[in-house]
Write an enzyme that holds these catalytic residues in place. Structure first.
Site, PDB file in Angstrom:
ATOM      1  N   THR A  48       0.825  -1.211   0.000  1.00 28.88           N
ATOM      2  CA  THR A  48       0.000   0.000   0.000  1.00 28.88           C
ATOM      3  C   THR A  48       0.861   1.264   0.000  1.00 28.88           C
ATOM      4  OG1 THR A  48      -0.150  -0.053   2.418  1.00 28.88           O
ATOM      5  CG2 THR A  48      -1.935  -1.100   1.178  1.00 28.88           C
ATOM      6  N   ASP A 102       0.285  -3.422  18.543  1.00 28.17           N
ATOM      7  CA  ASP A 102       0.192  -2.908  17.178  1.00 28.17           C
ATOM      8  C   ASP A 102       0.796  -1.510  17.086  1.00 28.17           C
ATOM      9  OD1 ASP A 102      -0.403  -2.782  14.469  1.00 28.17           O
ATOM     10  OD2 ASP A 102      -2.455  -2.114  14.767  1.00 28.17           O
ATOM     11  N   ASN A 131      -1.372   7.962  12.985  1.00 28.82           N
ATOM     12  CA  ASN A 131      -1.421   6.838  12.062  1.00 28.82           C
ATOM     13  C   ASN A 131      -0.579   7.158  10.826  1.00 28.82           C
ATOM     14  OD1 ASN A 131      -2.818   4.630  10.246  1.00 28.82           O
ATOM     15  ND2 ASN A 131      -3.515   4.228  12.330  1.00 28.82           N
ATOM     16  N   TRP A 132      -0.983   6.683   9.654  1.00 25.53           N
ATOM     17  CA  TRP A 132      -0.142   6.843   8.456  1.00 25.53           C
ATOM     18  C   TRP A 132      -0.137   8.267   7.920  1.00 25.53           C
ATOM     19  CZ3 TRP A 132      -2.025   8.889   4.040  1.00 25.53           C
ATOM     20  CH2 TRP A 132      -3.418   8.936   3.913  1.00 25.53           C
ATOM     21  N   VAL A 157      -8.954   2.507   7.399  1.00 22.37           N
ATOM     22  CA  VAL A 157      -9.394   1.532   8.393  1.00 22.37           C
ATOM     23  C   VAL A 157     -10.420   2.098   9.362  1.00 22.37           C
ATOM     24  CG1 VAL A 157      -7.425   2.006   9.929  1.00 22.37           C
ATOM     25  CG2 VAL A 157      -8.610  -0.204  10.046  1.00 22.37           C
ATOM     26  N   HIS A 204     -16.534  -4.533   6.670  1.00 24.88           N
ATOM     27  CA  HIS A 204     -17.978  -4.294   6.722  1.00 24.88           C
ATOM     28  C   HIS A 204     -18.452  -3.552   7.962  1.00 24.88           C
ATOM     29  CE1 HIS A 204     -18.975  -6.497   3.078  1.00 24.88           C
ATOM     30  NE2 HIS A 204     -18.083  -7.391   3.427  1.00 24.88           N
TER      31      HIS A 204
END
Length: 703
Positions: free
Chosen positions: A182, A321, A409-410, A560, A629
């Site tokens: 990604t 994580d 985050n990213w 996400v 979902h």
């Protein structure tokens, strides 16, 4: 489980009061700093972070706080997709290059938006099953007349920058394993550098270099050791193996280098950010502990050979994580009266690090968001001083900040050498880590070792409200020398875009409320905004053509957080078409209106399953389906909401899709190797139950 839920309720109630660890400084004293390796071609944006230093700072100064309110849309290009868009555009020789979902590449005239060419690498969409965080990518690299892109199915592809004709296409991963790409490649000394993702699914991470002329692999550096019986690739891996216990290689180990890199041409060092362990739960992955190198580390390599030089591990024995794949920035800072060449990072674990980039020595570290897993970073050892209860693998559940979304985050941060400040898109997203007492490793699937039921948003309405209050996002201006905040802007959602700062004294950031916003760089005053119709998570860039400064940003709500929690914690953003939007002073173009199809909510089948069946179905859902979902089967709209799916009508219809892959060409893979017909029946029972009387129904009743 009831005891765990009672714990969660008590903890959520105490959460806000117990973690007020960061406060803004009312007397900012920004440091002196100099940009040591920015892109000298100020008219362009030819590298991912604006230059090798990845500062995301533009030296252009035509747009200022005094005139930014005259900024308007110059043009917009419809990318034809509605999933998450995370790409940084590149601008070279008057052409702007941007990527969309499934790695489609577009080349556009940077002044008018006219399409020059488009390239579709024909990604295998069944690989969507191996994506933790949406079918996203972060852009392309440019070098020597070539555009180079990494694909979700693990390839590196080069195309002619003028025509879009494919030049070479190489496989960088074992495609039988759940690797993905990604991140955007980086170019160093004629080499395309790329890592990969897939840690949660049980892979062994690495970063590789390829010749830009023909795609030949030149070297590979693994980030975690493999099976000792097979020998070690180099001395760095042998040394790392001493910090692991048990049979970690059977779980892959993780350590995927899925995003950030930076390069110092003077020191000739490539810096790679390394990800989390696989599984998260260290008591499973490495029973007996250990630092587990090089998880959650910044690793310095020689770019010509891949030779290890030094590392700094932000989170030894990673079990939360807590990736260190977040954006890294090179700069020169005046520290204690002495100029220092530094690398700066705000990784997921919540601490902001300033490190000597020649040696890996820690210069300073302080939490930039509330943190309750460690009290501080020891300045002598460089290690966190952990709070014992936070190491949850064999202990009671622990409500923690940051959670797996991280304090950052990213989304890229930005450093402004003029102000001396780093502008960080930060998050506060609490999470309850709890040991999964029924864990069994499933090859190729989501394996965290954490009880997914505890990570799910609570079904109890009061509990849900308490957690929702604690979920926050902000833009934070941070002084890296004094290690403290200077100003901050609160957002309505934690999931907001990357940042650009300019020599004109303006900071640009898109947000979940579907706006691109301009702030004063020195005090955070909101100066201007533009409604983009859909959320912006990608970072802006700036370039100059014919004497005019442009600001460009890609819009497209996703990622996400939007997939998993966006349905229950919506921002003021609807899923809409992804676009590239370009602005200039005096721009007067308009976005075309989006046609919004009304969501059909047919009456679901009646819920006849007992509580035990529904609970088993939820466990399967949380382990296999939630990352696409949505939590509690509530979709943000990026992917069809399963509660209203016609597939619920019969077990056979659902089996055709879930087991046999009837919709694999649209990105819904087959789960035949992982689930049985009985499992699909349990999933169907849970989804029907959620459609009839789930959490959203409780919220609607309260309204």
């Amino acid at each position: 489980m009831n005891n765990k839920r009672q714990f969660a309720l008590r903890a959520a109630g105490l959460f806000c009061a117990s973690l007020l660890l960061v406060a803004c400084d009312k007397t900012p004293t920004p440091s002196k700093a100099s940009d040591v390796s920015a892109d000298t071609a100020t008219q362009e944006w030819s590298k991912h972070g604006g230059g090798d230093a990845e500062q995301r700072f533009s030296p252009l100064r035509q747009i200022t706080p005094e005139n930014v309110d005259n900024l308007g849309l110059a043009w917009a290009f419809d990318l034809g997709v509605s999933r998450g868009i995370e790409a940084t555009p590149l601008v070279v020789d008057g052409v702007i290059y941007v990527t969309a979902t499934w790695n489609k590449v577009f080349a556009l005239d940077a002044k008018t938006g006219a399409l020059r060419w488009q390239f579709d690498p024909q990604v295998d969409r069944s690989k969507g099953a191996d994506l933790c965080c949406d079918a996203v990518n972060r852009g392309v690299a440019y070098s020597d007349g070539k555009i180079i892109t990494g694909t979700i199915d693990g390839r590196l592809v080069a195309v002619d920058a003028k025509t879009g004709t494919k030049l070479w296409d190489v496989i960088t991963v074992d495609q039988s394993k759940p690797y993905t790409i990604t991140g955007a490649p980086r170019i160093v000394n004629g080499k395309a550098i790329i890592g990969n993702g897939g840690a949660e699914y049980g892979v062994r991470g690495y970063v590789s270099a390829y010749d830009i002329n023909n795609g030949e692999m030149l070297w590979r550096f693994y980030t975690v050791p493999g099976n000792p019986e097979n020998g070690f690739e180099n001395a760095a891996m042998a040394k790392a193996a001493e910090t692991w216990k048990g049979e970690w290689w059977k779980y892959g180990g993780g350590g995927t280098a899925w995003d950030s890199m930076a390069y110092d041409p003077e020191l000739d060092l490539l810096y790679v950010g390394v990800g989390n362990g696989s599984p998260w739960n260290q008591s499973i992955r490495s029973p007996g502990g250990g630092d587990n190198l090089y998880l959650s580390s910044i690793v310095a390599l020689r770019p010509d050979t891949g030779e290890y030089v030094w590392h700094y591990q932000t989170t030894p024995g990673e079990t939360w994580d807590y990736t260190a794949t977040q954006h890294m920035i090179l700069a020169e800072l005046d520290i204690d009266g002495e100029p220092r060449k530094v690398i700066m990072q705000a990784p997921k674990n919540g601490f902001f690090y300033v490190i000597d980039r020649a040696t890996g020595e820690l210069l300073s570290a302080k939490n930039y968001v509330p943190v309750n897993w460690a009290s501080h970073i020891d300045s002598e050892t460089g290690r966190p001083v952990e709070i014992p209860e936070a190491r949850w693998g064999s202990k009671a559940p622990y409500l923690q900040l940051p959670g797996p979304m991280g304090g950052h985050n990213w989304h890229p941060m930005s450093f402004n050498p003029a102000s001396g400040l780093v502008y960080i898109p930060v998050l506060e997203t609490p999470y309850i880590y709890a040991n999964d007492e029924e864990f069994s490793y499933k090859e190729g699937r989501w394996n965290t070792g954490s009880d997914s039921a505890m990570g799910s948003l609570p079904s109890d309405l009061a509990q849900f409200k308490a957690v929702k209050v604690a979920v926050k996002g902000r833009l934070l201006a941070w002084d890296p020398v004094r290690q403290g905040p200077v100003w901050q802007v609160e957002h309505n959602s934690p999931w907001n875009g990357g940042v650009l700062s300019t020599a004109g004294g303006v900071v640009f950031q898109g947000n979940a409320d579907a706006k691109l916003v301009a702030y004063r760089a020195d005090n955070g005053e909101r100066l201007w905004d533009f409604f983009a119709q859909t959320g912006i998570v990608a970072p802006p860039i700036s370039y100059e053509l014919d004497g005019e400064q442009y600001i460009a940003v890609a819009s497209g709500w996703g990622g996400v957080f939007a997939l998993v929690y966006g349905g229950l914690m919506p921002a003021a953003s609807d899923p809409g078409v992804g676009r590239l939007m370009v602005f200039k002073l005096g721009g007067s173009a308009k976005l075309s209106e989006l046609s919004k199809a009304s969501i059909q909510k047919p009456t679901p089948p009646p819920s006849t399953a007992d509580a035990i069946t529904v609970a088993k179905g939820k466990q399967l859902y949380d382990s296999n389906c939630v990352v696409c979902h949505g939590d509690h089967v509530i979709s943000s709209g990026l992917i069809p909401d399963l509660r209203w799916s016609p597939l619920l009508a019969t077990a056979e219809a659902m089996q055709a899709v879930v087991l046999d892959g009837a919709l694999s060409s649209r990105g819904m893979p087959a789960f035949k190797a992982l689930l049985s017909k009985e499992d699909v029946g349990l999933l169907r029972a849970y989804i029907i139950s959620a459609a009839n009387d789930g959490l959203e129904a409780k919220l609607e009743i309260e309204k």
